[in-house]
Write a protein that holds these residues in place. Structure first.
Motif, short mmCIF file in Angstrom:
data_model
loop_
_atom_site.label_atom_id
_atom_site.label_comp_id
_atom_site.label_asym_id
_atom_site.label_seq_id
_atom_site.Cartn_x
_atom_site.Cartn_y
_atom_site.Cartn_z
N GLU A 56 -62.97 -2.00 -58.14
CA GLU A 56 -63.88 -1.14 -57.65
C GLU A 56 -64.98 -1.82 -57.23
OE1 GLU A 56 -66.61 2.69 -59.62
OE2 GLU A 56 -65.30 1.44 -61.10
N SER B 254 -69.12 4.56 -54.93
CA SER B 254 -68.19 3.52 -55.56
C SER B 254 -66.78 4.15 -55.17
CB SER B 254 -68.24 3.31 -57.01
OG SER B 254 -67.57 4.57 -57.76
N ARG C 4 -62.37 2.72 -55.25
CA ARG C 4 -61.21 2.16 -55.95
C ARG C 4 -60.04 1.83 -55.42
NH1 ARG C 4 -61.87 4.59 -62.29
NH2 ARG C 4 -64.28 3.95 -62.82
#
Length: 366
Positions: A131, A314, A316
């Protein structure tokens, strides 16, 4: 050079802290040691390299974060930005109940944002869970992962459902005195097995052939299928399956870099062979293009994240490897209830997988 290595049962990952590239990844599965990622042949050899090379090219390895992707033509930085070319610090690293977790922070800021890289390994999972978190900043940034694998004798590819594939206006190596390419530029196709070729006819994007000396770049746009985005590569000589997965809402494009002896100048020198970059991103080519008008935006595809003081974004990403003989990738990949299911030829294979990690179905800001 500083390397930080983390381990869980059946897997280890090493990060080159000088540039934030994965220097090594080893998966132990089925009695074998699998190494899914590539390291450029000039890294750590001591050979003299051209003086103007970005550090990210000098130490080209594994996977790294691009922010921005390609040209840094908004805020001054090397190719693929500071995350791919400058130092990271370990801020946290230690064993957990079910594996290992490490957090790394980029020393540079990008558009005023601080960046954390989080690696998670789980015992007996043949995957690296990654991440990246951007905190603060202003403006907008394009991003991409840049995992590279390498093959001794080619391989076969399969993908989650794509809307289409397209090449940019210009090839990576337009000058025949410096290199060569095989795809048509610009070109577009819905059928990945029949993409327009430079010399007429078509080429199959699902087959990596070692006799095709080339430097090519093509963008695959994810279809709206509601599942994980994935790329699966069955490497023939290595007898394994390399897997790269994403959340398509976060990273809506997969850019393939086919680098097979297609550059004749240093440091590539015709020796960068059998390399495939599987570059999942939210980007067009270049920072300015990504935050301005571009062809992907006109197709309804997001090409940057918006940054802002007091907020964070964010995304991932997952890289894995499994032993496999037979040379054919799966036709479908699904994830649920802590398992990954790979379907091929009427049979299904299951492996441990954190099925909640990619946050499929979660809305994305920016």
């Amino acid at each position: 050079m500083t390397i930080s290595t983390i381990k869980a049962k059946g897997i280890s990952v090493s990060l080159d802290l000088t540039v934030g590239h994965i220097a090594d990844m080893v998966v132990e599965h089925g009695g074998r040691r699998l190494k899914p990622l590539h390291r450029a042949p000039w890294v750590d050899t001591g050979e003299a390299l051209p003086k103007d090379l970005p550090q990210g090219t000098v130490r080209l390895s594994g996977d790294f974060l691009c922010a921005p992707f390609s040209r840094s033509d908004v805020e001054e930085a090397p190719l693929h930005g500071w995350p791919a070319n400058s130092a990271w610090d370990v801020t946290e690293s230690g064993a957990t109940e079910d594996g290992w977790r490490a957090v790394f922070r980029l020393r540079h800021k990008v558009m005023g944002a601080s960046i954390d890289k989080i690696f998670t390994l789980r015992h007996d999972h043949p995957f690296l869970y990654q991440e990246h978190v951007f905190s603060g900043g202003s403006g907008a940034i394009s991003v991409a992962h840049h995992p590279m694998t390498v093959m001794a004798s080619g391989g076969r590819l399969a993908f989650s459902r794509k809307r289409f594939a397209a090449t940019p206006s210009d090839p990576l190596e337009p000058d025949p005195a410096r290199g060569r390419f095989l795809l048509a530029y610009p070109a577009r196709a819905v059928d990945l097995s029949h993409f327009p070729a430079a010399g007429g006819g078509t080429l199959d994007l699902t087959e990596y052939r070692m006799d095709d000396r080339r430097e090519d770049f093509v963008t695959l746009v994810e279809a709206d299928h509601g599942g994980p985005g994935w790329t699966a590569l069955a490497r023939q000589a290595e007898e394994d399956l390399v897997l790269v997965l994403k959340n398509p809402t976060e990273l809506p494009v997969t850019m393939l870099w086919l680098s097979n002896g297609g550059r004749d100048y240093a440091p590539w020198s015709g020796r960068h062979l059998g390399v495939l970059g599987i570059e999942d991103g939210r980007a067009a080519v270049g920072h300015a293009a990504s935050i301005g008008d571009n062809w992907l935006k006109r197709e309804g595809v997001a090409t940057a994240f918006a940054l802002g003081e007091g907020r964070s974004i964010s995304f991932r990403h997952v890289i894995g490897a499994l032993p496999q003989s037979g040379g054919q990738p799966p036709q479908d990949i699904t994830a649920a209830d802590g398992r990954m299911r790979l379907a091929a030829g009427g049979s299904t294979r299951e492996v441990p997988f954190d099925s909640a990690f990619l946050r499929i179905g979660r809305p994305v800001a920016g």
